[in-house]
Design a protein around this motif. Sequence first.
Motif, mmCIF file in Angstrom:
data_model
loop_
_atom_site.group_PDB
_atom_site.id
_atom_site.type_symbol
_atom_site.label_atom_id
_atom_site.label_comp_id
_atom_site.label_asym_id
_atom_site.label_seq_id
_atom_site.Cartn_x
_atom_site.Cartn_y
_atom_site.Cartn_z
ATOM 1 N N LEU A 150 0.821 -1.216 0.000
ATOM 2 C CA LEU A 150 0.000 0.000 0.000
ATOM 3 C C LEU A 150 0.855 1.266 0.000
ATOM 4 C CD1 LEU A 150 -2.702 -1.103 2.603
ATOM 5 C CD2 LEU A 150 -2.867 -1.152 0.126
ATOM 6 N N GLU A 151 2.016 1.226 -0.677
ATOM 7 C CA GLU A 151 2.845 2.419 -0.705
ATOM 8 C C GLU A 151 2.110 3.584 -1.353
ATOM 9 O OE1 GLU A 151 3.864 -0.509 -1.626
ATOM 10 O OE2 GLU A 151 5.704 -1.008 -0.523
ATOM 11 N N GLU A 152 2.377 4.774 -0.856
ATOM 12 C CA GLU A 152 1.757 5.971 -1.417
ATOM 13 C C GLU A 152 2.317 6.233 -2.817
ATOM 14 O OE1 GLU A 152 -0.706 7.235 0.168
ATOM 15 O OE2 GLU A 152 -0.357 5.902 1.855
ATOM 16 N N THR A 153 1.494 6.789 -3.691
ATOM 17 C CA THR A 153 1.920 7.151 -5.039
ATOM 18 C C THR A 153 1.434 8.561 -5.325
ATOM 19 O OG1 THR A 153 -0.100 6.417 -6.144
ATOM 20 C CG2 THR A 153 1.576 4.735 -5.698
ATOM 21 N N ASP A 154 1.592 8.991 -6.562
ATOM 22 C CA ASP A 154 1.111 10.317 -6.951
ATOM 23 C C ASP A 154 -0.361 10.313 -7.289
ATOM 24 O OD1 ASP A 154 4.207 10.972 -8.699
ATOM 25 O OD2 ASP A 154 3.610 11.420 -6.627
ATOM 26 N N GLU A 155 -1.023 9.160 -7.169
ATOM 27 C CA GLU A 155 -2.445 9.089 -7.488
ATOM 28 C C GLU A 155 -3.255 9.920 -6.501
ATOM 29 O OE1 GLU A 155 -3.549 4.790 -8.769
ATOM 30 O OE2 GLU A 155 -1.862 4.636 -7.379
ATOM 31 N N ARG A 156 -4.441 10.328 -6.924
ATOM 32 C CA ARG A 156 -5.323 11.102 -6.045
ATOM 33 C C ARG A 156 -5.831 10.184 -4.931
ATOM 34 N NH1 ARG A 156 -10.855 11.941 -5.627
ATOM 35 N NH2 ARG A 156 -11.197 10.487 -7.345
ATOM 36 N N LEU A 157 -5.393 10.453 -3.694
ATOM 37 C CA LEU A 157 -5.738 9.576 -2.598
ATOM 38 C C LEU A 157 -6.775 10.173 -1.669
ATOM 39 C CD1 LEU A 157 -2.247 8.075 -1.680
ATOM 40 C CD2 LEU A 157 -4.020 7.124 -3.142
ATOM 41 N N SER A 158 -6.938 11.486 -1.677
ATOM 42 C CA SER A 158 -7.965 12.089 -0.825
ATOM 43 C C SER A 158 -9.276 12.167 -1.600
ATOM 44 C CB SER A 158 -7.536 13.477 -0.370
ATOM 45 O OG SER A 158 -7.389 14.339 -1.483
ATOM 46 N N PHE A 159 -10.384 11.986 -0.916
ATOM 47 C CA PHE A 159 -11.688 12.058 -1.569
ATOM 48 C C PHE A 159 -12.768 12.294 -0.523
ATOM 49 C CE2 PHE A 159 -11.820 7.838 0.085
ATOM 50 C CZ PHE A 159 -13.140 7.430 0.127
ATOM 51 N N GLN A 160 -13.921 12.722 -0.994
ATOM 52 C CA GLN A 160 -15.078 12.883 -0.124
ATOM 53 C C GLN A 160 -16.109 11.840 -0.535
ATOM 54 O OE1 GLN A 160 -16.626 16.840 0.163
ATOM 55 N NE2 GLN A 160 -18.317 16.275 1.514
#
Length: 290
Positions: A122-132
């Motif tokens: 589950l490494e962080e990437t540049d993908e959009r990870l925050s959402f509502q």
Amino acid sequence: MLHLIQDLFEKRVNQFVSDKRTHKVFFPKAEQKQSALSKRDAEIVKVKAAGRIIEMNEEEEFQTVKYQAHYQYLIKQKEMLYMEEEIEERLAKFYKKALVMDEEINPYEYQKSPPLPTTLNLEETDERLSFQYNRLKAVQYAERWWNSYNPLYIKFENDCTNFISQCLHIGGAPMRGYPVQGSGWWLQNKKWSYSWAVANSLKLYFALSKSGLHAREVSSPDQLLLGDVICYDFEGDGRFNHNTIVTGKDADGMPLVNAHTYNSRMRYWAYEDSSAYTPNIKYKFYTILG
């Protein structure tokens, strides 16, 4: 042959709303349903059932029929009325047009997948990870597609987790991890992560993910909101078989859920009326964060 199935339904329907029992038409499913409802001070006041033949084979005087049963229950609990629906696949055998066997085809077999690591990548990437998270859109989608299949997505033989993932995605949850099957949560180019489509893997993902699509485990079902997810381990062996999405609440504020595989809507969360239920069942309750 369809008329034989329909006759069978007509003999059964009254058992959901009556205590009368006869040896010829006794239907254990009705008794199980009534028992589960009585624990909630609820009852079925009206029921409809219809059948659709899926496959039929004849050999001399024997007929084997695989068919789909669609039940609609009008349920009353305190001052509340609501409609529950479920689709069930059954196998019936007839001899000279007399019923000799009729049983449910259990759809909740554990989904096998290639071995997974003890933790998902589950490494962080540049993908959009925050959402509502838009709970309304997720629930609306679950209501629209509970008994059909969106052609924009892949359909699986065991479709429960794929359906839940679709609901979460429509609610705004961002995908991540492509193209590694054991990483993240995603569906792309007719490929998918284990967490997208395998019940046990989605539960594992919820337990590990800290961003993007992530969830918090709560201790009891009444803490769940619409659009939240319940995971089921029917045998209590640590391997989760099934997932549902909360689409309503009953008169006591307890979740009603929609699901695929055994397609159902507004079903009481505990699944005590399911043939897959065992006394060892374990649940995990996840509220979606975002």
